[in-house]
Design an enzyme around this catalytic site. Structure first.
Site, mmCIF file in Angstrom:
data_model
loop_
_atom_site.group_PDB
_atom_site.id
_atom_site.type_symbol
_atom_site.label_atom_id
_atom_site.label_comp_id
_atom_site.label_asym_id
_atom_site.label_seq_id
_atom_site.Cartn_x
_atom_site.Cartn_y
_atom_site.Cartn_z
ATOM 1 C CB SER A 187 -13.574 -39.437 -56.248
ATOM 2 O OG SER A 187 -13.848 -40.142 -57.409
ATOM 3 C CB SER A 199 -21.331 -38.994 -63.689
ATOM 4 O OG SER A 199 -20.256 -39.358 -64.502
ATOM 5 C CD GLN A 225 -14.481 -35.217 -63.401
ATOM 6 O OE1 GLN A 225 -13.262 -35.247 -63.495
ATOM 7 N NE2 GLN A 225 -15.231 -36.145 -63.943
ATOM 8 C CD GLU A 241 -12.082 -38.983 -65.291
ATOM 9 O OE1 GLU A 241 -12.793 -38.449 -66.151
ATOM 10 O OE2 GLU A 241 -12.517 -39.515 -64.270
#
Lengths: 374, 396
Positions: free
Chosen positions: B151, B119, B116, B234
């Protein structure tokens, strides 16, 4: 299966709104304030209404005039009675006495008392507190001596919930053959019940002094301790439900106030210092509600897991209610410290209830002994 | 036995047993077994038929999982956490039929892992302030920018990417959501070492990376709404916490208590009992709220679980370090381990790792705002960036 669970849930929600309506209509907070200043503390007409709506016999079998429901359903009603701070001996009569009678497996006692209790004609409670008011069903300090055709009871218990105004006391006492539950009439010789002056004016406690009082054994001495312990656990679940009702009301009062109280040109609920406190209040109430509902389901399932689940419910609900109360005072600011504000009434109920049938520390200690100790 | 039109929990269990009987998870390949589960509609039972689901309430998934994983099948969330928990519902909710057809099955079988790209160094809690630019060029988008805290980026084949397509609009309105091919030559992944010594996360640099317009999820400028689907999933994935009694971090603390009687004290017993109670209460709350929200999808209620579990994890590992006493000051090695899960870490490493719990997936501060604003209806924070063009918002 899924649909019957959903139907049961639907029925509980209908009962909940019915009880809430009754509380708001017949015992609004202004009425609670009036009643708490009276010696009796509650309104017999309201108790009669609870009986008429079968709230006293929800979990009592039909043969005694009840409707044979489950504890999960009674919990929904108890939550609303807590939310309304409804005065009256619900905890003592329904939570403790009716439970003990049902568990006693004593047809004569059930015949004599349950129907009258369900009909609202008999107020009762269980006396298993020691001289310091600690709930001690396993080791009662009152003694029972055989008189040949009956028993004579002697001992002092204090902080007995709903003892004042009770017609019948179900007293935990140590006899030679074991711990028993003994039916004692409050008008009989050797029975003295004194009202205590309590912080929470909406729930009454008494000191019970028995001096050779005449008692009738309910059930057997073999099962007395078991009956008393399970009675305590069931009542803790109902008390927990009432604590949830109190906490939910405190949360709603606080959120409403935070939305309408303006400082610095904005509602104070828009400031993180206030809104985060409100968020934590909600989370705490929801977690406690989960613990109470879980314990009720465990009790209904009838297994051996009730002590663990009841301790979790007792400590979580009491801690949540007290903390939600102190948070509510803080959110309300100065007005929250006044007699005029409703907040102190709920806070005092939360604090008083947290000392009944086991403190948070008592419940946590028992929980630790179950889940941690070797 | 076969179930023609599954409706009940029993039907779902029967279907799962039939899959296990046909393709034994202990002797067949993961792809083969997971593929069979997907084709039977047991991947996400609340997804439509043909998309790995059966069109049933999401609450029935646990019945399938119990049978499949009980027979030795892998946990699809662990196999592909970003894919299973977040990419799949986002693709289903906002992707074209072609994208759904292309991605859902290999995602579930974990043949293709996902990450993903949300950020950024200058956009953490304020995600909608992100700066990665996507500019349209013919049928393609050209992407340049930097992402962080990603991640599995080094192993992922595809990424969920949120990028700015119009800097002249207020920040929430200028975002668009894409599926990015991590094998694109414009994508570079660098590991990011964290305080534990591990490198679970990466920085991802995109320099003129190319995305076909057909890989867009949702309309241009609708990226924020699409991202909400991902983020709510999430939080409920992180926030679910252990579903079973006596599992998760609290089980590690209890195990320490049981195995090291010489370290016990009454004060520690009280602390551990209180932590145990909270673990149970939040576990029960997770079950209750999941049951309550059913197939309506994860709502803001999921944030309650995330908020509580994050702080509880920290307190549980703090307890463990305190109980260990001087031994808590030891740290085996700061060598970087490639794959880590908290459940298998030494307590000291898990203790340090837990510091991230109240930051990742929404800080506790942001989550308290979510609870207060969405669940209690309290007013939002005062803001000065909502109506001005993103380009003019102060940064630093």
């Amino acid at each position: 299966m899924a649909s019957s669970v959903a139907e049961a849930q639907q029925e509980r929600e209908e009962l909940r709104s019915m009880v809430r309506g009754l509380c708001e209509r017949e015992v609004p907070l202004a009425q609670v304030r009036r009643l708490m200043e009276t010696p009796a503390g509650d309104d017999p007409a309201v108790w009669r209404r609870l009986a008429d709506l079968d709230l006293l016999g929800l979990v009592v079998p039909a043969e005694f005039g009840g409707s044979g429901g489950d504890l999960l359903t009674l919990v929904a009603a108890a939550e609303e009675l807590g939310r309304g701070l409804v005065p009256g001996p619900f905890l003592g009569t329904v939570g403790l006495a009716a439970t003990a009678l049902q568990l006693s497996e004593d047809p004569a006692a059930q015949q004599a008392y349950l129907s009258r209790l369900v009909a609202g004609d008999l107020r009762a409670t269980v006396v298993a507190q020691d001289q310091l008011g600690r709930w001690a069903p396993a080791a009662p300090t009152t003694t029972a001596t055989s008189t040949g055709d009956g028993w004579a009871l002697t001992g002092t218990s204090t902080h007995v919930v709903d003892a004042v105004g009770a017609d019948l006391l179900l007293v935990a006492a140590q006899a030679a053959g074991g711990v028993g539950v003994f039916a004692v009439q409050t008008g009989a010789p050797g029975v003295q019940v004194e009202a205590l002056s309590t912080m929470d004016l909406t729930r009454r406690q008494g000191r019970v002094v028995l001096d050779g009082a005449s008692g009738v054994l309910v059930g057997s001495l073999d099962r007395g301790r078991e009956v008393l312990e399970r009675t305590g656990d069931v009542a803790v679940v109902l008390l927990g439900a009432m604590q949830i009702g109190v906490a939910q009301k405190l949360l709603e009062l606080s959120v409403d106030y935070a939305k309408t109280r303006f400082q610095f040109g904005r509602p104070i609920g828009g400031f993180q210092g206030v809104k985060h406190r409100c968020a934590d209040m909600m989370v705490r109430v929801e977690m406690a509600r989960s613990a109470v509902l879980h314990a009720a389901a465990v009790a209904d399932a009838g297994g051996s897991g009730l002590p663990r689940a009841a301790s979790l419910a007792g400590s979580t609900a009491s801690a949540a209610a007290v903390r939600t109360g102190s948070d509510a005072i803080q959110v309300h600011g100065g007005i929250g410290f006044t007699w005029e504000s409703p907040v102190h009434l709920y806070y005092k109920r939360a604090v008083g209830d947290a000392a009944l049938l086991g403190t948070v520390a008592d419940h946590r200690d028992r929980y630790a002994s179950i889940v941690l100790d070797d | 036995m076969t179930v023609t039109e599954p409706r009940t929990v029993t039907d779902v269990e029967d279907l799962a047993r039939a899959v296990v009987a046909r393709v034994d998870p202990t002797s067949s390949s993961r792809e083969e077994f997971m593929g069979a589960c997907f084709d039977a509609g047991l991947a996400w039972v609340h997804f439509p038929v043909g998309r790995g689901g059966l069109g049933l309430p999401g609450s029935m998934q646990s019945a399938a999982d119990r049978v499949l994983q009980g027979a030795g099948g892998p946990d699809p969330f662990r196999q592909n956490p970003m894919g299973y928990g977040m990419a799949a519902p986002t693709i289903l909710g906002h992707g074209s039929a072609a994208l759904q057809e292309r991605h859902l099955r290999p995602l579930y079988t974990a043949e293709e892992l996902w990450c993903q790209l949300f950020s950024e160094p200058d956009a953490g809690s304020d995600l909608a302030g992100l700066a990665t630019r996507a500019e349209k060029s013919g049928d393609e988008w050209i992407v340049t920018g930097q992402k962080v805290w990603t991640s599995l980026a080094h192993r992922a084949r595809f990424a969920l990417l949120l990028a700015r397509t119009d800097p002249d609009l207020p920040k929430h309105r200028g975002l668009t959501y894409f599926v990015l091919d991590m094998e694109d030559p414009g994508v570079e992944v660098r590991p990011l070492r964290q305080m534990t010594g591990d490198a679970e996360f990466n920085e991802v640099y995109m320099t003129q990376a190319r995305i076909p317009d057909s890989h867009r999820l949702g309309e241009v400028g609708q990226g924020w709404n699409v991202a909400m689907t991902t983020l709510m999933n999430e939080r409920s994935a992180i926030g679910g916490g252990p579903a079973m009694e006596d599992t998760g971090p609290i089980a590690q603390a209890v195990s320490l208590w049981r195995t090291r009687p010489e370290l016990r004290s009454p004060v520690l017993r009280d602390r551990l009992a209180a932590l145990y109670e909270r673990s149970e209460a939040i576990r029960l709350t997770g079950s209750r709220l999941r049951g309550g929200i059913g197939s309506k999808g994860p709502g803001a209620e999921g944030t309650i679980g995330k908020l509580v579990n994050a702080e509880l994890n920290q307190e549980i590992y703090e307890f463990c370090i305190d109980m260990l006493g001087p031994e808590g000051a030891l740290y085996g090695s700061y060598d970087t381990a490639d794959e880590t899960t908290a459940a298998t870490l030494p307590l000291q490493r898990a203790f340090l790792r837990s510091r991230a719990n109240t930051i990742e997936g929404g800080t506790s501060e942001v989550l308290r705002n979510v609870v207060a604003e969405r669940l209690l209806g309290l007013p939002g924070d005062a803001r000065n960036d909502k109506t001005v063009p993103w380009r003019e918002v102060p940064r630093g």
